[in-house]
Motif scaffolding. Structure first.
Motif, short mmCIF file in Angstrom:
data_model
loop_
_atom_site.label_atom_id
_atom_site.label_comp_id
_atom_site.label_asym_id
_atom_site.label_seq_id
_atom_site.Cartn_x
_atom_site.Cartn_y
_atom_site.Cartn_z
N ALA A 1 -23.67 -1.20 -13.50
CA ALA A 1 -25.10 -0.98 -13.34
C ALA A 1 -25.67 -0.24 -14.55
CB ALA A 1 -25.36 -0.15 -12.08
N THR A 2 -26.87 -0.64 -14.93
CA THR A 2 -27.65 0.18 -15.86
C THR A 2 -28.27 1.27 -14.99
OG1 THR A 2 -29.39 -1.45 -15.47
CG2 THR A 2 -28.18 -1.64 -17.54
N LEU A 3 -27.43 2.28 -14.67
CA LEU A 3 -27.82 3.15 -13.55
C LEU A 3 -28.64 4.36 -13.96
CD1 LEU A 3 -27.37 2.87 -10.51
CD2 LEU A 3 -25.61 4.62 -10.68
N THR A 4 -28.22 5.05 -15.03
CA THR A 4 -28.92 6.32 -15.31
C THR A 4 -29.18 6.55 -16.80
OG1 THR A 4 -26.89 7.65 -15.55
CG2 THR A 4 -27.81 7.47 -13.33
N GLY A 5 -30.37 7.09 -17.08
CA GLY A 5 -30.67 7.59 -18.41
C GLY A 5 -29.74 8.76 -18.75
N ALA A 6 -29.31 9.49 -17.72
CA ALA A 6 -28.43 10.65 -17.95
C ALA A 6 -27.11 10.22 -18.59
CB ALA A 6 -28.16 11.36 -16.62
N CYS A 7 -26.64 9.04 -18.25
CA CYS A 7 -25.39 8.56 -18.85
C CYS A 7 -25.60 8.28 -20.34
CB CYS A 7 -24.91 7.30 -18.13
SG CYS A 7 -23.21 6.86 -18.53
N VAL A 8 -26.80 7.83 -20.68
CA VAL A 8 -27.12 7.57 -22.09
C VAL A 8 -27.20 8.91 -22.85
CG1 VAL A 8 -28.58 6.27 -23.66
CG2 VAL A 8 -28.53 5.64 -21.24
N VAL A 9 -27.76 9.92 -22.19
CA VAL A 9 -27.82 11.25 -22.81
C VAL A 9 -26.40 11.76 -23.06
CG1 VAL A 9 -28.52 13.66 -22.44
CG2 VAL A 9 -30.08 11.80 -21.81
N ALA A 10 -25.52 11.55 -22.08
CA ALA A 10 -24.15 12.07 -22.19
C ALA A 10 -23.34 11.35 -23.26
CB ALA A 10 -23.44 11.97 -20.84
N LEU A 11 -23.39 10.04 -23.28
CA LEU A 11 -22.44 9.26 -24.10
C LEU A 11 -23.11 8.50 -25.23
CD1 LEU A 11 -20.18 7.88 -21.20
CD2 LEU A 11 -19.67 9.76 -22.75
N GLY A 12 -24.44 8.58 -25.32
CA GLY A 12 -25.14 7.86 -26.37
C GLY A 12 -25.03 6.36 -26.17
N LEU B 1 -19.12 1.54 -13.21
CA LEU B 1 -19.41 1.47 -14.65
C LEU B 1 -20.91 1.69 -14.85
CD1 LEU B 1 -17.33 -1.77 -15.44
CD2 LEU B 1 -16.57 0.62 -15.57
N ASP B 2 -21.26 2.75 -15.55
CA ASP B 2 -22.68 2.98 -15.87
C ASP B 2 -22.92 2.48 -17.30
OD1 ASP B 2 -25.29 3.86 -16.35
OD2 ASP B 2 -25.03 5.71 -15.18
N ILE B 3 -23.57 1.33 -17.39
CA ILE B 3 -23.71 0.65 -18.69
C ILE B 3 -25.14 0.76 -19.24
CG2 ILE B 3 -21.79 -0.94 -18.29
CD1 ILE B 3 -23.82 -3.10 -17.49
#
Ligand code: BES
Ligand code: MN
Ligand code: ZN
Length: 528
Positions: A406-417, A494-496
Motif C-alpha cells: 500500500a501507498t499507506l503513509t507519508g510518514a514512511c516517506v519521511v522515515a525512509l525517503g 509493505l508501505d510503498i
C-alpha cells in the motif's frame, strides 16, 4: 518489445546496436589512480574495436555510463555501445539489470528499433541470473509514461536479443590467418566448453515474465483517476486474469454489504464511483493442501483525503494511490505464468476517496468485517480501512500467509525517503522469506518495527481502535492498525508510498510509476 536469447559470436552478430558491459577495475582504495575500464567479454574483435576509446580515458565505466561507437572495426554490428557497471568490487547482477535498462533507454530516443545486449563474461556474475536480470531490466527500460500525448511516437524497441557470447569458430580463425609455409604449425585453440544453455534460457524466460508483469503494474499506476476508476481497474484485472488463466471475480457494493465490509464501504460511500473488490485465484493442479498465500493491495484510484481533504498542491499525484493494488495484480500475472507450486489469492480493494454529502466524517464509527469497531479520526487515513476488510476477507478465504502492499503513509516517506520502502512483519520466518526474495529481486526495502506501545497509540475511547495515532511513528501506527486484522496469521506489510512514483528519470527507468514490489512479492511466493 520482442525479446530472445541467443548464443553466438559477438563480433559476427549483425545488429543495429551491440551493447557490451565494462567495469572499472581500479581498486576502491587507490583513489588517486585513474579508472581502468575493462570490457566483460573475451571477444578479441570487440576488445580491439574499443581499445582506443578505452585508452583515451573518455569512458570510465561508471555505473550506467554509456559511450557509443559507430561502424566499429571488424564487427558486424552497426554500433557498439559500451555500458558501465561501476567499480568492479561493487558489481552485482543488479548492476546488470540496470545496465540492460540503460542500454534500452539509450537506444530508444535515437530511433533504434533492434538491438543486442551481450551478457557479461565474469566469474562473479552467473549467466542464468544475468540473463534473467537483463530481460527484466530491458523490459522495464522500454516503458515510457507519455501514453496520452497526441503526438506520441512509440519509441519502443521492437526486437531485443540478449546474447551469450561464444568464441569464433576455429575454421574462421584459420581462414583469416595468412599462409606461411615456414611457420610453426599454429596450436589448435582448445574447443571452448559447450555452454549449458537450459538454465540460462529458463532464467531468461522468467525475466521476461517478471519485467512485463512489472510493466503491467506500471501501466495501471500511470493511468489518471478519470481513466481508471475502481470499476475500470476491475475490468483490467479481469482481462489480465483471462489472458493468463487465473480464476477471477469482481464484486461491488452489494457484495461488500453482504460481507459486512463496513471499513471498506465507509471509504467508498463518499464517491459516485462504486467500489470494486477484485479477487484473483491461482490454484495449481494437484495442490490441495499446504500454505495459501493472500496478497492484498490498496487500490485507491484517487485519494483526495475525503472530508479531511488534502491541500491541492501535488494532489494530482494521488492517482497512484492504487500502486499497491497494481503490484498485486502484476504479481498475480507473473505467478500465473511462472506457476509456483503454491496456492495464491490476490485481493485488491479499489475505491475512490472523495468528499461528498454522503462521505464519512471524522468521528464516525465504522464496523469492519471482522467485527472490530473503528473510530474515524481522519478520513485521509483511508488505505488502512480498505485493507482491514481485505485482510479479513483473505483470511476468510483460507489464506495462511498474508502480504499487503500500500501507498499507506507519508510518514514512511519521511522515515525512509524515496529510496527504501518499508516492511513490517509479525512473523520471523515469513520475514526471512521476504528478505531472501529481496536478494533476488534487487528491490530496496527496510524493516521497521511493530510493538505494543505503538498499538496502544491507536486505542479509541468510543470503539476498539481509531484510524490514526497522531503524527509520531505514523508509518508504524498504520501498520499496527493493519495488524489488528491480520492478527496472528503470518503477515507482511509493505508501505510503498515513497517508491511507487519516481520523481526523476534514471538512466535505466523513466520517471513516473516504478512498479515496485511486483518482483519481490513473486519471489516471496516462490519460496513456499
Ligand atoms: N495515500 C496517502 C499516503 C501517501 C502519501 C501516499 C504520500 C503517497 C505519497 C494516505 O492515504 C494518506 O493520506 N495518509 C495520511 C495518513 C494520516 C492522515 C494519518 C498521511 O500519511 O498523511
Ligand atoms: Mn489518504
Ligand atoms: Zn491514500
Amino acid at each position: 518489445m520482442k525479446t530472445q536469447l541467443s548464443i553466438a559470436n559477438l563480433a559476427g552478430t549483425d545488429t543495429e546496436l551491440l551493447a557490451v558491459l565494462a567495469v572499472d577495475t581500479q581498486s576502491a582504495t587507490g583513489s588517486a589512480a585513474k579508472p581502468q575500464p575493462v570490457l566483460l567479454t573475451s571477444d578479441e574483435a570487440v576488445i580491439s574495436a574499443a581499445a582506443n576509446v578505452l585508452a583515451s580515458g573518455e569512458f570510465k565505466a561508471g555505473a550506467n555510463e554509456t559511450l557509443l561507437l559507430h561502424s566499429p572495426a571488424d564487427l558486424a554490428a552497426k554500433r557498439l555501445l559500451l555500458v558501465g557497471l561501476g567499480k568492479q568490487a561493487k558489481v552485482t547482477v543488479h548492476s546488470v539489470r540496470n545496465a540492460a535498462g540503460t542500454a534500452v533507454r539509450f537506444a530508444k530516443p535515437r530511433g533504434i528499433r533492434e538491438m543486442t545486449f551481450a551478457l557479461p563474461e565474469a566469474e562473479a556474475l552467473p549467466l542464468p541470473a544475468c540473463a534473467r536480470a537483463a530481460a527484466e531490466g530491458a523490459s522495464v527500460g522500454d516503458f515510457d509514461p507519455d501514453t496520452y500525448r497526441s503526438d506520441r511516437k512509440d519509441l519502443s524497441i521492437q526486437s531485443l536479443t540478449v546474447l551469450v557470447g561464444t568464441r569464433p569458430p576455429v575454421a574462421e580463425i584459420e581462414e583469416t590467418a595468412e599462409f606461411d609455409p615456414f611457420a610453426e604449425p599454429a596450436p589448435v585453440p582448445p574447443t571452448p566448453e559447450p555452454i549449458d544453455d537450459a538454465p540460462i534460457r529458463a532464467a531468461f524466460a522468467e525475466g521476461v515474465i517478471l519485467g512485463e508483469s512489472q510493466n503491467f503494474a506500471r501501466s495501471l499506476v500511470n493511468e489518471p483517476g478519470n481513466k481508471l476508476t475502481p470499476t475500470i481497474l476491475g475490468q483490467r484485472a479481469a482481462q489480465m486474469a483471462q489472458e493468463v488463466g487465473l480464476s477471477w471475480a469482481v464484486f461491488s457494493t452489494d457484495k461488500l454489504q453482504d460481507l459486512k465490509m463496513g471499513a471498506f464501504l465507509g471509504v467508498a460511500q463518499g464517491s459516485a464511483e462504486p467500489p470494486a473488490l477484485i479477487v484473483l485465484r491461482y490454484e495449481p493442479e494437484g495442490i490441495k493442501d499446504g500454505p495459501v498465500l493472500g496478497l492484498v493491495g490498496k487500490g485507491i484510484t484517487f485519494d483526495t483525503g475525503g472530508i479531511s481533504i488534502k491541500p491541492s498542491d501535488n494532489m494530482e499525484k494521488m492517482k497512484y494511490d492504487m500502486a499497491g493494488g497494481a503490484a498485486m495484480l502484476g504479481a498475480m500475472r507473473a505467478i500465473a505464468l511462472l506457476k509456483p507450486r503454491v496456492r495464491v489469492i490476490g485481493i485488491v480493494c479499489a475505491a475512490e476517496n472523495m468528499p461528498d454529502g454522503k462521505a464519512q466524517k471524522p468521528g464516525d464509527v465504522q464496523t469492519a468485517m471482522s467485527g472490530k469497531t473503528i473510530e474515524i479520526i481522519n478520513t485521509d487515513a483511508e488505505g488502512r480501512l480498505v485493507l482491514a476488510d481485505g485482510l479479513t476477507y483473505a483470511r476468510q478465504l483460507g489464506a495462511t500467509h498474508l502480504i499487503d502492499a500500500a501507498t499507506l503513509t507519508g510518514a514512511c516517506v519521511v522515515a525512509l525517503g524515496m529510496v527504501n520502502a518499508g516492511i513490517f512483519a509479525n512473523d520471523e520466518d515469513t520475514y526471512e522469506r521476504f528478505s531472501k526474495a529481496l536478494a533476488t529481486s534487487g528491490e530496496k526495502f527496510w524493516r521497521l518495527p511493530l510493538g505494543e506501545e505503538y498499538a496502544d497509540m491507536i486505542k479509541s475511547d468510543i470503539g476498539d481502535i481509531k484510524n490514526t495515532g497522531g503524527r509520531w511513528g505514523g508509518a508504524i501506527t498504520a501498520a499496527e492498525f493493519l495488524h489488528n486484522f491480520a492478527e496472528d496469521t503470518p503477515w507482511i506489510h509493505l508501505d510503498i508510498a515513497g517508491i511507487s512514483w519516481m520523481e526523476e528519470n534514471k538512466p535505466y527507468i523513466a520517471k513516473g510509476p516504478s512498479g515496485i514490489a511486483v518482483r519481490s512479492i513473486v519471489e516471496w511466493a516462490r519460496t513456499f
